[in-house]
Design a protein around this motif. Structure first.
Motif, PDB file in Angstrom:
ATOM      1  N   CYS A  56      24.297 -19.280  -1.448  1.00  0.00           N
ATOM      2  CA  CYS A  56      24.538 -19.254  -0.007  1.00  0.00           C
ATOM      3  C   CYS A  56      25.258 -20.565   0.298  1.00  0.00           C
ATOM      4  O   CYS A  56      24.685 -21.642   0.141  1.00  0.00           O
TER       5      CYS A  56
ATOM      6  N   THR B 219      25.422 -17.289  -7.995  1.00  0.00           N
ATOM      7  CA  THR B 219      25.527 -16.721  -6.655  1.00  0.00           C
ATOM      8  C   THR B 219      24.780 -17.646  -5.701  1.00  0.00           C
ATOM      9  O   THR B 219      23.623 -17.995  -5.939  1.00  0.00           O
TER      10      THR B 219
ATOM     11  N   ASP C 195      17.527 -12.067   1.340  1.00  0.00           N
ATOM     12  CA  ASP C 195      17.480 -11.033   0.295  1.00  0.00           C
ATOM     13  C   ASP C 195      16.236 -10.148   0.342  1.00  0.00           C
ATOM     14  O   ASP C 195      16.045  -9.330  -0.557  1.00  0.00           O
TER      15      ASP C 195
ATOM     16  N   LEU D 109      21.014 -18.396  -5.161  1.00  0.00           N
ATOM     17  CA  LEU D 109      20.370 -17.095  -5.076  1.00  0.00           C
ATOM     18  C   LEU D 109      20.154 -16.471  -6.447  1.00  0.00           C
ATOM     19  O   LEU D 109      19.196 -15.737  -6.656  1.00  0.00           O
TER      20      LEU D 109
ATOM     21  N   VAL E  74      27.458 -15.688   1.471  1.00  0.00           N
ATOM     22  CA  VAL E  74      27.059 -15.458   0.076  1.00  0.00           C
ATOM     23  C   VAL E  74      28.303 -15.268  -0.789  1.00  0.00           C
ATOM     24  O   VAL E  74      29.172 -14.457  -0.477  1.00  0.00           O
TER      25      VAL E  74
ATOM     26  N   SER F 187      19.895  -9.647   4.359  1.00  0.00           N
ATOM     27  CA  SER F 187      21.051 -10.030   3.547  1.00  0.00           C
ATOM     28  C   SER F 187      22.335  -9.986   4.355  1.00  0.00           C
ATOM     29  O   SER F 187      23.207 -10.849   4.198  1.00  0.00           O
TER      30      SER F 187
END
Length: 224
Positions: free
Chosen positions: A161, A159, A53, A96, A66, A59
């Protein structure tokens, strides 16, 4: 580059280096471990030039992993890892962002849940300016759940990963042929060369990175 191509590149380097023979299952394990290392390298590695990020390029390298899910906290404000993973249909590796719906907001309104370290929790919970509130929630991370404060049942958007799919050629007899249960990488094609190189290192192949990418480039593959 699919799993079959990854195995092919692995074998080409093995042949060139005159290295020991590896079964398909062993190569799968090297590739799986390299893939996990690739993701880990974006999180908490001070030697890494890439951080999740930090830029749109960073990203995009993880973008295929993600995902955002909406789950429900219980009356005590807990969001279990199981509930997150159930919606993902796999396990997550890193969080995230966490956001929470709140009393007084519209149904689609979410407030960012500020991450709080356990060591800081008691110093802020009674602080008039820092304590959690409906429009200013906090979250802490425990072994198998997230704790949202203020407590209560609410929608929580998480959110993450997620963990990449476990690579396999599905070739238990090491015929070199791809089986019906073969699984390709969840990551973008543009990072597959790095995964193969990492797998070779796990296999103990002493090939310089520049030499590997030169070989790859000469055979029409690109590296990132």
């Amino acid at each position: 580059m699919n799993i079959k191509e990854m195995h092919t590149w692995f074998d080409l380097v093995i042949d060139k280096e005159g290295s020991p023979y590896y079964t398909s299952d062993e190569k799968d394990l090297f590739l799986q471990r390299s893939q996990i290392d690739y993701v880990n390298n974006f999180f908490g590695n001070p030697a890494s030039k890439h951080v999740a990020d930090r830029t749109d390029k960073d990203s995009s390298r993880l973008g295929d992993l993600v995902e955002s899910v909406v789950v429900r906290s219980d009356v005590n404000g807990k969001v279990s890892d199981d509930s997150i993973n159930k919606d993902l249909k796999t396990d997550y590796m890193y969080i995230l962002n966490v956001a929470s719906s709140y009393v007084g907001g519209c149904s689609d309104d979410y407030a960012k849940c500020r991450f709080v370290r356990h060591n800081d929790y008691y110093s802020i919970k009674d602080n008039e300016f820092k304590k959690p509130a409906e429009a200013h929630p906090i979250h802490r991370v425990f072994d198998s759940y997230l704790q949202i404060d203020p407590k209560g049942e609410r929608n929580v958007q998480v959110t993450v990963c997620r963990e990449p799919a476990r690579l396999t050629l599905d070739d238990p007899d090491s015929t070199g042929e791809q089986g019906l249960g073969a699984v390709d990488s969840s990551l973008s094609d543009k990072v597959h060369n790095q995964i193969v190189y990492g797998a070779l290192r796990y296999a103990g192949i002493n090939i310089r990175e520049a030499e590997f990418y030169q070989m790859v480039s000469a055979n029409g593959q690109t590296s990132v």
